[in-house]
Scaffold this active site. Structure first.
Site, short mmCIF file in Angstrom:
data_model
loop_
_atom_site.label_atom_id
_atom_site.label_comp_id
_atom_site.label_asym_id
_atom_site.label_seq_id
_atom_site.Cartn_x
_atom_site.Cartn_y
_atom_site.Cartn_z
N ASN A 6 0.85 -1.19 0.00
CA ASN A 6 0.00 0.00 0.00
C ASN A 6 0.89 1.25 0.00
O ASN A 6 1.55 1.57 0.98
CB ASN A 6 -0.90 -0.06 1.25
CG ASN A 6 -1.87 1.09 1.30
OD1 ASN A 6 -1.54 2.23 0.97
ND2 ASN A 6 -3.08 0.80 1.76
N LYS A 7 0.89 1.96 -1.14
CA LYS A 7 1.76 3.14 -1.31
C LYS A 7 1.44 4.24 -0.28
O LYS A 7 2.33 4.97 0.15
CB LYS A 7 1.56 3.73 -2.71
CG LYS A 7 2.17 2.89 -3.82
CD LYS A 7 2.17 3.66 -5.14
CE LYS A 7 2.79 2.86 -6.26
NZ LYS A 7 1.96 1.71 -6.69
N LYS A 44 0.21 3.82 2.84
CA LYS A 44 0.77 3.44 4.14
C LYS A 44 2.26 3.70 4.16
O LYS A 44 2.81 4.21 5.13
CB LYS A 44 0.54 1.95 4.41
CG LYS A 44 -0.86 1.57 4.81
CD LYS A 44 -0.90 0.09 5.22
CE LYS A 44 -2.27 -0.37 5.59
NZ LYS A 44 -2.32 -1.80 5.96
N ASP A 102 -1.55 -3.70 10.29
CA ASP A 102 -2.92 -4.04 9.92
C ASP A 102 -3.85 -3.03 10.59
O ASP A 102 -3.62 -2.65 11.75
CB ASP A 102 -3.28 -5.47 10.32
CG ASP A 102 -4.49 -5.95 9.52
OD1 ASP A 102 -4.35 -6.13 8.30
OD2 ASP A 102 -5.57 -6.12 10.11
N THR A 103 -4.84 -2.61 9.85
CA THR A 103 -5.70 -1.53 10.32
C THR A 103 -7.16 -1.88 10.11
O THR A 103 -7.50 -2.55 9.13
CB THR A 103 -5.36 -0.23 9.53
OG1 THR A 103 -4.01 0.14 9.83
CG2 THR A 103 -6.27 0.92 9.90
N PHE A 159 -6.62 7.76 1.70
CA PHE A 159 -7.03 6.52 1.03
C PHE A 159 -8.07 5.82 1.90
O PHE A 159 -8.39 6.28 3.00
CB PHE A 159 -5.81 5.62 0.78
CG PHE A 159 -5.21 5.02 2.02
CD1 PHE A 159 -4.42 5.78 2.86
CD2 PHE A 159 -5.43 3.69 2.36
CE1 PHE A 159 -3.86 5.24 4.01
CE2 PHE A 159 -4.88 3.13 3.51
CZ PHE A 159 -4.10 3.92 4.33
N HIS A 216 -4.15 7.01 13.83
CA HIS A 216 -3.85 5.67 14.35
C HIS A 216 -2.48 5.14 13.90
O HIS A 216 -1.69 4.67 14.71
CB HIS A 216 -4.96 4.72 13.85
CG HIS A 216 -5.32 4.96 12.42
ND1 HIS A 216 -5.94 6.12 12.01
CD2 HIS A 216 -5.10 4.24 11.30
CE1 HIS A 216 -6.10 6.08 10.70
NE2 HIS A 216 -5.60 4.96 10.25
N ARG A 217 -2.20 5.24 12.60
CA ARG A 217 -0.93 4.66 12.10
C ARG A 217 0.25 5.46 12.62
O ARG A 217 1.28 4.92 12.98
CB ARG A 217 -0.92 4.61 10.57
CG ARG A 217 0.31 3.92 9.99
CD ARG A 217 0.16 3.60 8.53
NE ARG A 217 -0.98 2.73 8.31
CZ ARG A 217 -2.18 3.16 7.90
NH1 ARG A 217 -2.39 4.42 7.62
NH2 ARG A 217 -3.18 2.31 7.76
P1 IMP Z 1 -5.34 -3.13 5.74
O1 IMP Z 1 -4.65 -2.74 6.99
O2 IMP Z 1 -4.48 -2.83 4.56
O3 IMP Z 1 -5.85 -4.54 5.77
O4 IMP Z 1 -6.57 -2.17 5.58
C1 IMP Z 1 -7.88 -2.51 5.91
C2 IMP Z 1 -8.86 -1.53 5.29
O5 IMP Z 1 -8.82 -0.30 5.99
C3 IMP Z 1 -8.63 -1.20 3.82
O6 IMP Z 1 -9.89 -1.02 3.20
C4 IMP Z 1 -7.90 0.11 3.87
O7 IMP Z 1 -8.14 0.91 2.72
C5 IMP Z 1 -8.49 0.75 5.11
N1 IMP Z 1 -7.50 1.60 5.78
C6 IMP Z 1 -6.31 1.21 6.30
N2 IMP Z 1 -5.67 2.27 6.82
C7 IMP Z 1 -6.48 3.34 6.62
C8 IMP Z 1 -6.35 4.72 6.91
O8 IMP Z 1 -5.36 5.20 7.46
N3 IMP Z 1 -7.39 5.50 6.55
C9 IMP Z 1 -8.51 5.02 5.93
N4 IMP Z 1 -8.67 3.75 5.61
C10 IMP Z 1 -7.66 2.91 5.96
#
Ligand code: IMP
Length: 192
Positions: free
Chosen positions: A9-10, A12, A68-69, A148, A176-177
């Site tokens: 994910n560019k 992230k 992971d988010t 994103f 959060h990140r």
């Molecule tokens: P993953 O951590 O890449 O599995 O992300 C899970 C989902 O949450 C995906 O649909 C991502 O686009 C979304 N997501 C992850 N981080 C963010 C963020 O910082 N803002 C908004 N959506 C996020």
């Protein structure tokens, strides 16, 4: 020190890179020749972060970290949570996911939720995790072009903009990140 950041994910990568000191060399999955899908089949955000970091260590031998988010919405009992990426289906489409969430919230009287990021670090054969949470609410409509994922419909508490209307610096400071990454950086500073 060099570490793999296990993401394709560019966005992230951009957020995390902005907080990692230059003395830590970040390697991408491409740099280590990893072009396969990394499994994320656990039923918790933390479990998935650990699974991704362990996959890289086991299969490629590199020290690494993975993020992971999930977005947890109170009125939906924590949905979409660990299923945030494929909430509206396997196509993993941001617009579809946001539209489904907005639809499900139409009948609800509260719209508060939180983003949760877990970063799992695999370093020197030891696993450590860091968690960052950002509380806020889901807006009624999409606002902003930046960011994103669910950024256009998430407004952090105490701000009048969605994440998609903020610059990267502000999102990183309150998001959060960013919070999880700051803890990762503090941990790495103590040992290197
Ligand atoms: P993953 O951590 O890449 O599995 O992300 C899970 C989902 O949450 C995906 O649909 C991502 O686009 C979304 N997501 C992850 N981080 C963010 C963020 O910082 N803002 C908004 N959506 C996020």
């Amino acid at each position: 020190m060099q570490l793999v950041f296990a993401t394709n994910n560019k966005n992230k990568l951009k957020e995390v890179k902005a907080l990692i000191p230059k003395r830590i060399k970040l390697l991408s999955l491409k740099d280590i020749g990893c072009f396969e899908d990394i499994p994320e089949t656990q039923n918790t955000i933390k479990g998935n972060a650990i699974q991704k970091a362990e996959f890289i260590k086991t299969n490629y031998g590199y020290d690494c970290f993975a993020d992971d988010t999930g977005l947890e919405v109170q009125a939906l009992n924590g949905e979409p949570g660990v299923y945030s990426a494929r909430y509206a289906g396997p196509q993993r489409d941001d617009t579809d996911n946001m539209d489904l969430l907005l639809k499900k919230l139409e009948s609800k009287s509260t719209r508060n939720g939180q983003f949760k990021t877990v970063i799992a670090l695999h370093l020197n054969n030891k696993l450590t995790t860091f968690e960052g949470i950002c509380k806020g609410e889901i807006t009624t409509f999409k606002h902003g072009e930046g960011g994103f994922g669910y950024d256009p419909i998430f407004k952090p508490d105490d701000y009048n903009q969605t994440f998609a209307e903020m610059d990267l610096h502000l999102k990183n400071k309150i998001g959060h990140r960013g919070k999880a990454t700051i803890q990762l950086v503090a941990f790495l500073s103590k040992i290197s």
